[in-house]
Design a protein around this motif. Structure first.
Motif, short mmCIF file in Angstrom:
data_model
loop_
_atom_site.label_atom_id
_atom_site.label_comp_id
_atom_site.label_asym_id
_atom_site.label_seq_id
_atom_site.Cartn_x
_atom_site.Cartn_y
_atom_site.Cartn_z
N ASP A 1 90.74 45.91 -23.75
CA ASP A 1 90.79 45.61 -22.32
C ASP A 1 89.90 44.40 -22.08
OD1 ASP A 1 91.54 46.81 -19.49
OD2 ASP A 1 89.47 46.10 -19.39
N LEU A 2 90.47 43.38 -21.38
CA LEU A 2 89.71 42.15 -21.15
C LEU A 2 88.65 42.37 -20.08
CD1 LEU A 2 92.56 39.48 -21.24
CD2 LEU A 2 91.08 40.26 -23.10
N ASP A 3 87.45 41.92 -20.36
CA ASP A 3 86.35 42.02 -19.40
C ASP A 3 86.37 40.79 -18.49
OD1 ASP A 3 85.51 44.29 -20.84
OD2 ASP A 3 84.41 43.01 -22.26
N GLY A 4 86.34 41.00 -17.18
CA GLY A 4 86.29 39.90 -16.24
C GLY A 4 87.64 39.32 -15.88
N PHE A 5 88.72 39.92 -16.33
CA PHE A 5 90.04 39.38 -16.02
C PHE A 5 90.37 39.53 -14.53
CE2 PHE A 5 94.67 39.94 -15.59
CZ PHE A 5 95.08 38.71 -16.06
N LYS A 6 89.97 40.62 -13.93
CA LYS A 6 90.23 40.84 -12.51
C LYS A 6 89.60 39.74 -11.67
CE LYS A 6 89.96 44.39 -8.90
NZ LYS A 6 89.39 43.50 -7.90
#
Length: 963
Positions: free
Chosen positions: A566-571
């Motif tokens: 899960d990508l961190d900071g994508f949101k």
């Protein structure tokens, strides 16, 4: 028959031929009309099943997912720790993804006003902000406020969504009814056209028969007229011959009269000769008298002078008579000549008459022969006319068939190739030229091998020829090459053509270019298995590759790592820079992470910024660490999108199989949970799932050994909980519930031991023990005189139900209790277990029902796709899960679910029973909703078998229940 009559027959023949052609054209017209209506009917049926039905199912599934989301939002509110909270949020998001997917399907196939869809969709999207607010409050420990919002605004959103989804469902149902009416109309029209075509064919046949009869009669009339004319000709010939005979007869009579006249004249001549002789005698006498008279002359000298004159006169008269005699002789000679001449003429006439009689006889014979030949020719002419008419019909039929065959050959949409027995092309149609690029002149004389692409092995063509030589037919898919070198797919059918002696003379091949279809199929398969944005495998293909990797792992005794990223900071990237930039970021990151993997590994995008990698062929846990490091590095490197430099990282959760000995779905859930641990630990790292797995495995083994011992030592017993009709007060059945009489821990409920053996073969053994024990108990109740016309229901585990020989093993158990009617046994199937393989479970249920056993669908509403598969499961009874019934009096959502399940059961014509009826008020509410069957602590707790008869005799429903 004259020329005009022959022309009339030819004209009649042409009219009949034209009538046949018109009849064939009209029949073809009717056939085209029937084909058009059938095509319309097929399109309507396809629309009905591909659009309204699929929309209705999608709406139901979306509605079910919305209710599930609301239920899990309650779990979010009720979560007591962070793990429970994250798991509940994850479940909400999973159902949210499914709702979005169902909305896409609804938008694609909805045939009504899209405004209704947009209203429901906007309501769902607006609800997301409310859910995010609740989650944020829960994370901030504002539990009370989060619960108020969930039960207030959240429930209102769900209720509005249910109403708006019902509008969509009603429209889809009405559209299906409209398609059904149109389909019926098309069916009726097609049937009318077919009847009209049959009536027209009958009338045309009758008219044709009448024309043929009239033509035959006209030919008979012509033949009769010809015979009459022939008879008239014969009669006229006879009359002419008769006249000629009379004429000859008259000539003969005239000749006869002439002969008689001639004879008469000959007689007169004879008489004249006799008179001449007489006169000569008289002359002699006269001479004698002269002598006498000379003597007397002297005497009559005196009279001499006197008689001298008389003598002179007598001499003159004598000379005159001599002249007359000479003339008479000459005339007689002439008459004799005439008579001879007439005799000769008569002889010639007789000869001519005899010749004419011969000619007459000859002509008479010729006329008789001619008459016979004429009659024979008339018969031959009739036969020839009939044969000519038949040949004309056959010729017209053959001409029509040849014209039709030529038209089909020329205008067929399939490429047609005709070869001789040696497979040399002798003719092709225009479609062949269009498909292959070879002209007709280029193809003729060639072998079809000129089209081979090389994609298929020689064995393929050997098999093709073997089938042709054996069956005279082959059909299949072939990859060929066009003249320009382009490879295309073709659906080919080859047939051998044999002559009357059974010798193959030609081969006919029909081929359709299915390249666009194959490309479309490949595109659909790609879309079904790959993510559109990143071109990575999606969840479907991931599940398949993970299953294959798990099988290979067990076969080769190595490990498989399931990596959840899960990508961190994508949101934040999406919120600040927009979704387009976020999509570009996902594309770049996915390419980098894919390059970081080994050959043979799989990277899939399962939604949003979530990825799953499958690392196969791992000898140890350490073998996956370099790959995990490369994945973290690939995700954390800066990325430039346009003029913006972006930086994200990845949190990774890892679990290993078979160390984590669960199915593929649980492996992904375990990796997902490990990923959340990595996030909690600071992000940009990976975390391995379940570090104390050895202890868990040991505990699992101890529990299995204890259950094995309990089975061997008969420590399991059955309790029975009654099921009643609250309105009538009748006891409708009992449910057999297993209990463990543990020697140390006392009486244990199923929840404490059944999950341990859920995936163990012992679950089958225990299930069969429960069925056998229940059948034995039914037999004992019957022997004691307790007449229970009720069903005893038994719960069946998924593993037991899905075993291949379940039906045969159940039949063996029933055969061991011949005094028990199979209809008194009811098997309860968990909805979730039936969904693993609906087709197989449905077949098993039908086979068991054929032996008299009943089925119920247990814990309804808790499954993932229950509405989709309900119509395929032949269960006669639906049990509402007690989790919905227990809180229905205080929770409007649970009440709505219960009401929906009851309505759904009625729609599918199934009986419904509620579990978990704990109070009188529960019973009243269920009766008001239309549910009369119930079980629960408010009616009776589970009891030993010995207590059941007494309870049945003493039990009475609450006075507020019956009406």
């Amino acid at each position: 028959m004259n020329y005009s009559e022959s022309s009339q027959i030819k004209a009649s023949t042409k009219i009949i031929s034209a009538g046949f052609i018109i009849m064939i054209l009209l029949v073809m017209l009717f056939a085209l009309l029937v084909l058009r209506e059938n095509t319309k009917l097929a399109e309507l049926n396809d629309k009905m099943y591909q659009h309204p039905f699929s929309v209705s199912v999608a709406v139901l599934e979306a509605n079910n997912d919305i209710l599930a989301m609301h239920r899990y939002m309650k779990d979010v509110v009720l979560a007591t720790n962070k793990d429970e909270l994250e798991v509940a949020i994850s479940l909400v998001e999973q159902h949210e993804h499914e709702v979005y997917r169902q909305f896409e399907l609804i938008k694609e196939r909805y045939l009504g006003n899209e405004g209704k869809i947009n209203v429901a969709y906007i309501t769902f999207v607006d609800w997301k902000s409310l859910r995010d607010e609740v989650i944020a409050l829960k994370r901030d420990n504002e539990d009370q406020l989060a619960a108020v919002i969930t039960k207030g605004k959240g429930a209102a959103y769900v209720k509005v969504l249910n109403q708006r989804m019902s509008v969509l469902q009603d429209f889809a149902r009405n559209k299906a009814l409209e398609f059904k009416d149109n389909s019926q109309h098309s069916y009726d029209a097609s049937k009318s056209y077919l009847y009209a075509m049959l009536i027209f064919m009958l009338l045309s046949s009758a008219i044709t028969v009448i024309f043929v009869i009239l033509l035959v009669r006209r030919a008979d009339d012509y033949r009769n007229e010809a015979e009459e004319r022939f008879d008239d000709l014969i009669n006229s010939s006879k009359i002419s011959m008769k006249k000629k005979e009379e004429k000859i007869k008259r000539a003969h009579e005239e000749i006869t009269l002439q002969n008689k006249d001639k004879e008469k004249r000959a007689d007169e001549l004879v008489i004249a000769k006799e008179e001449k002789g007489k006169r000569a005698d008289e002359l002699v006498i006269a001479k004698e008298e002269k002598g006498k008279r000379a003597d007397e002359l002297v005497i009559a000298k005196e009279e001499k002078g006197k008689r001298a004159d008389e003598l002179i006169l007598a001499n003159e008269e004598k000379g005159k008579r001599a002249d007359e005699l000479i003339l008479a002789n000459e005339e007689l000679a002439i008459q004799n000549k005439e008579k001879d001449k007439r005799a000769d003429e008569l002889a010639l006439a007789n000869i001519e008459l005899a010749f004419q009689n011969k000619e007459k006889d000859k002509r008479a014979d010729e006329l008789i022969i001619a008459k016979e030949e004429k009659e024979q020719r008339a018969d031959e002419l009739i036969l020839a006319n009939e044969e000519l008419a038949f040949q004309n019909k056959e010729k017209d039929k053959l001409a029509n068939e040849l014209a039709l065959a030529a038209s089909v050959f020329t205008h067929a949409r399939e490429g047609i190739t005709i070869t001789d027995a040696a497979a040399t092309i002798i003719d092709v149609n225009d479609t062949f030229t269009h498909i292959t690029g070879f002209s007709r002149e280029e193809a003729i004389g060639q072998n079809p091998r000129i089209l081979q692409s090389g994609r298929q092995s020689p064995d393929f063509y050997v098999g093709m020829w073997q089938a042709l030589l054996k069956d005279d037919y082959w059909s299949g898919e072939v990859w060929n090459r066009r003249k320009n070198g382009e490879v295309y797919a073709e659906m080919k059918t080859i047939s051998a053509v044999r002559n009357k002696r059974g010798i193959t003379t030609h081969y006919v091949a029909l081929g359709s270019d299915i390249t666009p279809m194959k490309e479309h199929q490949d595109q659909l398969e790609w879309m079904a298995n790959y993510d559109v944005l990143t071109s990575l495998p999606n969840r479907t293909l991931l599940a398949d590759r993970l299953s294959q990797a798990m099988v290979q792992s067990l076969r080769h005794h190595n490990s498989v790592a399931v990596v959840f990223l899960d990508l961190d900071g994508f949101k934040d990237v999406n919120d600040v820079h927009g979704h387009d930039v976020g999509d570009d970021l996902l594309i770049v990151v996915s390419l980098r992470m894919k390059e970081a993997l080994r050959e043979g590994d799989t990277l899939a995008r399962i939604g949003g910024d979530e990825f799953v990698a499958v690392l196969a062929d791992l000898a140890s846990v350490e073998d996956c660490e370099p790959v995990l490091g490369r994945l973290l590095l690939a995700a954390s490197e800066p990325i430039t999108v346009g003029d913006v430099v972006l930086k994200v990282s990845a949190s990774i959760g890892v679990t290993l199989y078979p160390q984590d000995s669960v199915d593929a779905d649980l492996l992904m859930r375990h990796a997902d949970q490990a990923m959340y641990e990595a996030k909690e630990s600071g992000k940009n790292r990976y975390h391995l799932f379940d570090t104390v797995q050895d202890d868990a495995v040991k505990e699992q083994r101890e529990n299995l050994e204890a259950i094995r011992s309990a089975l061997d030592n008969h420590q399991f017993i059955l309790y029975y909980q009654p099921k009643v009709n609250m309105r009538t007060g009748a006891v409708t059945g009992v449910e057999a519930l297993i209990r463990w009489q543990h020697p140390k821990r006392g009486l244990l409920n199923p929840i404490e031991f059944l999950p341990v053996i859920e995936n163990n073969p012992m679950i089958r053994e225990m299930g069969e023990w429960v069925i056998d024990t229940a059948l034995t108990q039914i037999s004992q109740w019957q022997e004691t005189g307790l007449n229970l016309s009720i069903c005893t229901s038994v719960n069946i585990a998924a593993v037991q139900l899905q075993q291949p020989d379940f039906t045969e093993r159940l039949a063996t158990l029933l055969a061991a209790h011949p005094d028990v009617d199979p209809r008194y046994l009811e098997l309860e199937v968990l909805e979730t277990s039936a969904l693993d393989d609906v087709g197989h479970v449905s077949a098993v249920m039908n086979a068991c029902m054929a032996r008299g056993v009943n089925f119920a669908l247990d814990d309804f509403g808790t499954g993932y796709s229950s509405l989709t598969h309900l119509r395929r499961l032949p269960a006669g009874l639906i049990k509402i899960d007690q989790s919905f019934v227990r809180d229905m009096l205080v929770d409007a959502d649970d009440l709505a679910i219960v009401e929906g399940v009851i309505a759904l059961a009625k729609s599918f014509k199934r009986e419904v029973i509620a579990e978990g009826v704990e109070t009188i008020e529960h019973g009243i509410a269920l009766l008001q909703l239309g549910c009369e069957l119930a079980q629960g602590y408010g009616i009776a707790r589970p009891m030993p078998a010995s207590d059941v008869p007494a309870w049945i005799r003493e039990w009475k429903p609450d006075i507020s229940w019956p009406t």
